[in-house]
Design an enzyme around this catalytic site. Structure first.
Site, PDB file in Angstrom:
ATOM      1  N   ARG A 167      17.426   9.868   3.019  1.00 14.74           N
ATOM      2  CA  ARG A 167      16.702   8.542   3.276  1.00 14.74           C
ATOM      3  C   ARG A 167      15.944   8.297   1.997  1.00 14.74           C
ATOM      4  O   ARG A 167      15.470   7.145   1.870  1.00 14.74           O
ATOM      5  CB  ARG A 167      15.946   8.523   4.601  1.00 14.74           C
ATOM      6  CG  ARG A 167      16.775   8.323   5.789  1.00 14.74           C
ATOM      7  CD  ARG A 167      17.444   9.523   6.132  1.00 14.74           C
ATOM      8  NE  ARG A 167      18.323   9.212   7.309  1.00 14.74           N
ATOM      9  CZ  ARG A 167      17.936   9.647   8.740  1.00 14.74           C
ATOM     10  NH1 ARG A 167      16.699   9.858   8.978  1.00 14.74           N
ATOM     11  NH2 ARG A 167      18.843   9.483   9.659  1.00 14.74           N
ATOM     12  N   GLN A 203      19.646  15.477  14.215  1.00 15.77           N
ATOM     13  CA  GLN A 203      19.933  13.925  14.043  1.00 15.77           C
ATOM     14  C   GLN A 203      18.778  13.278  14.520  1.00 15.77           C
ATOM     15  O   GLN A 203      18.810  12.451  15.359  1.00 15.77           O
ATOM     16  CB  GLN A 203      20.983  13.631  15.149  1.00 15.77           C
ATOM     17  CG  GLN A 203      22.375  14.129  14.700  1.00 15.77           C
ATOM     18  CD  GLN A 203      23.131  13.506  13.638  1.00 15.77           C
ATOM     19  OE1 GLN A 203      23.052  12.078  13.726  1.00 15.77           O
ATOM     20  NE2 GLN A 203      23.564  14.028  12.574  1.00 15.77           N
ATOM     21  N   ASP A 204      17.746  13.323  13.840  1.00 12.47           N
ATOM     22  CA  ASP A 204      16.483  12.444  13.925  1.00 12.47           C
ATOM     23  C   ASP A 204      15.660  12.685  15.169  1.00 12.47           C
ATOM     24  O   ASP A 204      14.806  11.898  15.578  1.00 12.47           O
ATOM     25  CB  ASP A 204      16.713  11.022  13.825  1.00 12.47           C
ATOM     26  CG  ASP A 204      17.273  10.483  12.523  1.00 12.47           C
ATOM     27  OD1 ASP A 204      16.565  11.286  11.522  1.00 12.47           O
ATOM     28  OD2 ASP A 204      17.587   9.450  12.305  1.00 12.47           O
ATOM     29  N   SER A 205      16.069  13.599  15.956  1.00 14.63           N
ATOM     30  CA  SER A 205      15.017  13.604  17.222  1.00 14.63           C
ATOM     31  C   SER A 205      13.918  14.801  16.782  1.00 14.63           C
ATOM     32  O   SER A 205      14.131  15.299  15.626  1.00 14.63           O
ATOM     33  CB  SER A 205      15.706  14.494  18.167  1.00 14.63           C
ATOM     34  OG  SER A 205      16.652  15.705  18.022  1.00 14.63           O
TER      35      SER A 205
END
Lengths: 390, 600
Positions: free
Chosen positions: B401, B217-219
């Site tokens: 994205r 999750q984007d970490s």
């Protein structure tokens, strides 16, 4: 075999028993096998039961609340079949659960008797019977004659023929809906409407003109649009505007399958159980349309709560919240002062039986782990009683 | 007949508006009229507007005549050789400035090849359709516009050297990045901005892979070795100000170590760093709630003399202390006076911020994320040439994205790092991907940028090749240290006896209505009760009249104010807020009677 199944009556619901009966006959099971099936079904049924003290109300509220926050982003979307616009999304959901008297876009889904439902020509004819025609719809112009204090309506002959409206029918129905006027049909496709009451104010004639525009000519009152739609292999009539009672009187209509989205109208015509089903059907429609997944049992539960009293109650402070037993619970949901003052006038007692009240006084809520009490035999006397004796 | 308006005032008529407008433009190009003058013909209303007012945004365009750009190759060559300047081109009418109105009459195109006789202007460069910050995003034409915008947003939050005179300034909430670098992959805007003077990021080696699930999750995962070598370190500055205010009646604030007699005196330890003048010395190591500037104020109301106070002084303590939850070293102390002539003391605190779990980092493509784990260098995956990535980035952040420029930057920067060159990534005009691949191949690497890697923990060869290369990373303003908050016990509100709100005041985290519902839905009744015990009280209730009775702790006596001593008085446990509700009801002339019952 039947004896065996009878044993399970009251333990397993009738519908399931019937299914088992039918299936075991089809699969030609022996008694022993049926017994195994019944026991397995019983076990599963028991497992599916909700435990005592489960917070079903809050779980329902959360099950609705979470997905509806996503719906807010897609509000004010209209959707519908061929020209009939229907409010959907959050506004419609609010409308249903607030139990608004008249929906923003009332509509009906009319199924026809099997002789008619497959013939598009017949269906179109029936549809044109249902659609309401007002005087305005078949007229070209309304002229006010101030000298004669009458209104002349020039009619659209073509349209009248198309809708099979005869001059006599027209005169009769306009006469009926306007009451205190004299209506005359002139040969040059014009209608003369004259007030029976003697010389009124000048504004009266204009008011009459507006009234005359809305005069009912033909069809069913309130139904402004009619669209026959093919669903599966039958034709169904979708309408804008709802009038269940009159539609059911049409002989071609399948009386058991007239579905209105007006909950109150359904309750009035068909009774509270039908209204309950309407609430469920309408809510499911919105949820499915939005591509959300809410278990139908939550919706059924809400519909049950809304109709439990025999009247439709919305989930508002005037609706089911006012039914709550506890003063504190009512006061904690909108207009607290009103509830506290009213309670003080009649000396209401709050026995702290539900959730909100117990949260307020900081006691364990009677749910889940807070529900069970302890029964014990007391061998020693309570301290307080001892004191009293002294 | 066409009406002509000059700065919105009617000035006259012309017969041939098109010709008139052309004439005005010609005169402007030949510098007979000011360059800031714009003329616009509105063919719908048949009116001509001439504007010379301030406040109109203008933008430069190359003038086109008869389908030919006036900016010829000859001029371009001269410009390259520094023989002519921009000013010269404007002077000669090769470039002119249009405002929003005149743009309506212009027909422009992006490239010279597309010019037709109808065109009036040529764009100088297609990058002009982007703003200043968006043109800093490399390969901006290879991304989703939403991400491009996020990239610009994130760029503005990046730490760096925000100004060169930061040592002289007292800015609130500002940070300074250690070892800022200029990116390997640049756009021409970096030169125009003089970016090398105020860079705001660092070049790192990035591997696109997952690592033990700590970059979900984007970490992102950061190499501990990189941090030790200085990656992502910054200093956080916070100024504190104290002023000797003057009040009516000749009373003044006084900077100095407060006297012990003073009202609301803190502990002696809190003032230990203050020097004789009441001001802290530079380089003092201070913790939260310790005094930086000792100060006392006169009593709030004149004549507020406490009758039973023995102390002569009635002054209040009003020292400036370190904010709750913060700490640092005193960086600079300034003693001065303000416009009104009052003594003014300013103290600036400095705190070194080393990247930790929860700090926010981002690339220039709107790919932002927080640190999920800091991995010892030995445990980082390693390529066959011994390169260990500084950052491990999750591949799941890419497909949805559609930030293709993020992938291109890795490739481009890798080429740049290996060949020792800066790569041009200007939007619409960047080094093409094929070119980069070719160069990478000649540098002895796989052209797709992937490399064989070994597991840093086990030493095993990884089954797939990993996309690895260089990248420019930004450290963003939002640091975990500024947000971290938790409390056990602490200050409470006077009215409700519930904990106060807010991180700065050391308040609690509210367990709100919806959180309450969650606990109810789980049936966790006793946990819920315990959560709401923050304001529980024991009150004594008279069982006869159902109101609160009095218990005298000292004499061990209990009595009801209404019914006297003879009644049953029982202690019960309530939330104080409910007791308050009962009191408020009584104020409404409503008599809430408590009927007690044994719970068991």
């Amino acid at each position: 075999m039947d004896d065996l199944i009878k044993e399970y009556e009251g333990i397993i619901p009738g519908k399931l028993l019937e299914d088992i009966k039918r299936e075991s006959k089809e699969q030609s099971l022996i008694k022993k096998q049926v017994k195994i099936v019944l026991d397995k079904v019983k076990e599963e049924y028991e497992n599916a039961k909700i435990d005592p003290g489960e917070a079903i109300g809050i779980i329902t509220a959360e099950s609705f609340g979470e997905p509806s926050t996503q719906m807010v982003l897609r509000t004010f979307h209209f959707a519908g079949v061929a020209e009939v616009n229907v409010t959907l999304g959050l506004p419609r959901l609010i409308e249903i659960f607030d139990a608004r008297k008249i929906p923003e876009t009332p509509s009906m889904e009319i199924h026809l008797k099997s002789e008619y439902k497959n013939d598009p020509k017949q269906v179109r004819k029936i549809a044109s019977l249902i659609k309401e025609t007002k005087l305005e719809d078949i007229s070209r112009e309304f002229t006010v004659n101030l000298v004669k204090s009458s209104i002349e309506v020039s009619l659209d002959r073509e349209l009248m023929r198309e809708l099979s409206i005869t001059p006599t029918l027209l005169v009769d129905s306009v006469q009926n809906s306007l009451k205190t006027v004299s209506v005359k049909y002139k040969d040059d496709d014009a209608l003369v409407i004259k007030s029976k009451s003697p010389e009124g104010e000048l504004s009266d004639i204009y008011r009459l003109k507006e009234k005359a525009k809305n005069a009912h000519v033909k069809g069913i009152k309130g139904v402004t649009q009619v669209v026959p739609v093919k669903t599966g292999n039958e034709y169904v009539i979708q309408t804008a505007g709802s009038n269940v009672r009159e539609v059911m009187e049409i002989k071609e209509v399948d009386v058991e399958n007239v579905l209105s989205n007006n909950i109150f109208e359904t309750a009035e015509v068909l009774g509270i159980e039908a209204a309950k089903e309407t609430i469920i059907r309408e809510a499911v429609k919105v949820i499915e349309n939005q591509g959300l997944d809410i278990d139908i049992r939550h919706i059924m539960f809400i519909a049950d709560v809304m109709t439990a009293t025999g009247n439709i109650k919305g989930i508002t402070r005037a609706g089911i919240t006012s039914e709550k037993e506890s003063v504190l619970a009512r006061a904690s949901f909108e207009t607290p002062i009103k509830h506290i003052i009213n309670a003080s006038i009649i000396g209401e007692v709050d026995s702290l039986n539900s959730v909100v009240e117990n949260v307020m006084v900081n006691q364990a809520v009677p749910l889940g782990t807070g529900l069970p009490g302890l029964l014990a035999k007391m061998s020693a006397k309570l301290e307080k009683e001892d004191k009293k004796k002294k | 007949m066409t009406d002509v308006f000059y700065d919105d005032k009617f000035v006259g008529n012309v017969d041939n508006p098109q010709q008139f407008v052309e004439q005005v433009k010609e005169q402007r190009r030949s510098s007979k009229l000011p360059k800031a003058l714009n003329v616009y013909y509105d063919d719908l209303y048949n009116e001509v507007y001439i504007s010379t007012t301030t406040g109109r945004a203008q933008r430069p365009l190359i003038v086109v005549r008869g389908g030919k750009s006036l900016f010829t190759e000859d001029l371009a060559q001269k410009l390259r050789n520094n023989e002519i300047t921009w000013g010269y081109l404007v002077e000669q009418g090769v470039i002119e400035y249009l405002d929003a109105a005149e743009e309506e009459n212009a027909l422009t195109t992006l490239s010279e090849e597309e010019l037709t006789p109808e065109h009036t202007h040529l764009e100088i460069s297609p990058i002009l359709l982007l703003g200043l910050v968006s043109s800093l995003v490399p390969y901006g034409n290879h991304t989703n516009p939403v991400r491009l915008e996020m990239g610009t947003k994130v760029y503005k939050q990046a730490l760096g050297i925000y100004t060169s005179n930061y040592l002289q300034r007292y800015d609130t909430d500002c940070s300074l990045l250690y070892y800022p670098q200029i990116p390997i992959l640049q756009s021409f805007m970096y030169d125009i901005l003089d970016y090398a003077k105020h860079p705001s990021g660092q070049n790192v080696v990035i591997a696109v892979m997952s690592y033990e699930g700590y970059n979900m999750q984007d970490s992102i995962i950061i190499n501990k070795g990189s941090i030790d070598r200085g990656f992502g370190r910054s200093t956080y500055y916070r100024p504190y100000i104290a002023e000797e205010l003057r009040y009516s009646g000749g009373l003044v604030d006084e900077v100095g170590i407060p006297d012990k007699e003073v009202k609301a005196y803190r502990t002696e330890a809190d003032y230990r760093y203050l020097e004789k003048d009441g001001i802290i010395y530079p380089e003092a190591d201070v913790k939260a709630d310790e005094a930086l500037i000792g100060k006392t104020s006169p009593p709030r109301f004149l004549g507020e003399v406490e009758e039973f106070s023995i102390a002569a002084s009635t002054r209040r303590e009003s020292s400036v202390v370190v904010r709750h939850g913060e700490e640092g070293k005193v960086d600079m102390v300034v003693l001065t006076e303000n416009e009104e002539g009052n003594k003014l003391v300013q103290v600036r605190l400095r705190d070194e911020r080393i990247p930790e779990i929860g700090d926010k980092f981002a690339s220039r493509h709107g790919q932002k994320g927080v640190v999920g784990m800091i991995v010892p260098e030995a445990d980082m995956p390693v390529t066959s040439t011994g390169i260990k990535p500084d950052i491990i980035f999750s591949p799941h952040s890419l497909p949805s994205r559609m930030t293709v420029n993020h992938i291109l930057e890795v490739l481009a920067s890798k080429v740049g790092a290996l060949s020792g060159k800066y790569i041009d990534g200007t939007c619409f005009d960047a080094t093409p991907e094929e070119e980069l691949r070719k160069q990478l191949l000649t540098l002895g690497f796989r052209e797709d940028g992937a490399e064989t890697m070994y597991n840093g923990i086990t030493g095993e060869l990884m089954k797939v090749r990993v996309y690895i290369g260089n990248m420019y990373y930004l450290k963003l303003q939002h640091m975990a240290a500024n947000r971290l908050h938790a409390r056990a016990s602490g200050r409470i509100q006077l009215l409700t006896r519930q904990p106060i709100e807010g991180r700065a005041k050391g308040g609690g985290l509210r367990l709100g209505e919806m959180e309450k519902d969650c606990l109810v839905a789980h049936g966790a009744a006793l946990l819920l009760k315990e959560r709401f015990d923050s304001d529980k009280v024991i009150v004594h209730v008279c069982e006869k009249c159902g109101t609160l009775a009095i218990y005298d702790e000292y004499r061990k006596k209990q009595f009801c104010q209404k019914c006297g001593t003879g009644t049953d008085i029982t202690p019960i446990e309530l939330s104080y807020a409910f007791k308050l509700l009962l009191d408020e009801m009584r104020a409404l002339n409503v008599y809430p009677k408590l009927i007690l019952e044994s719970k068991y």
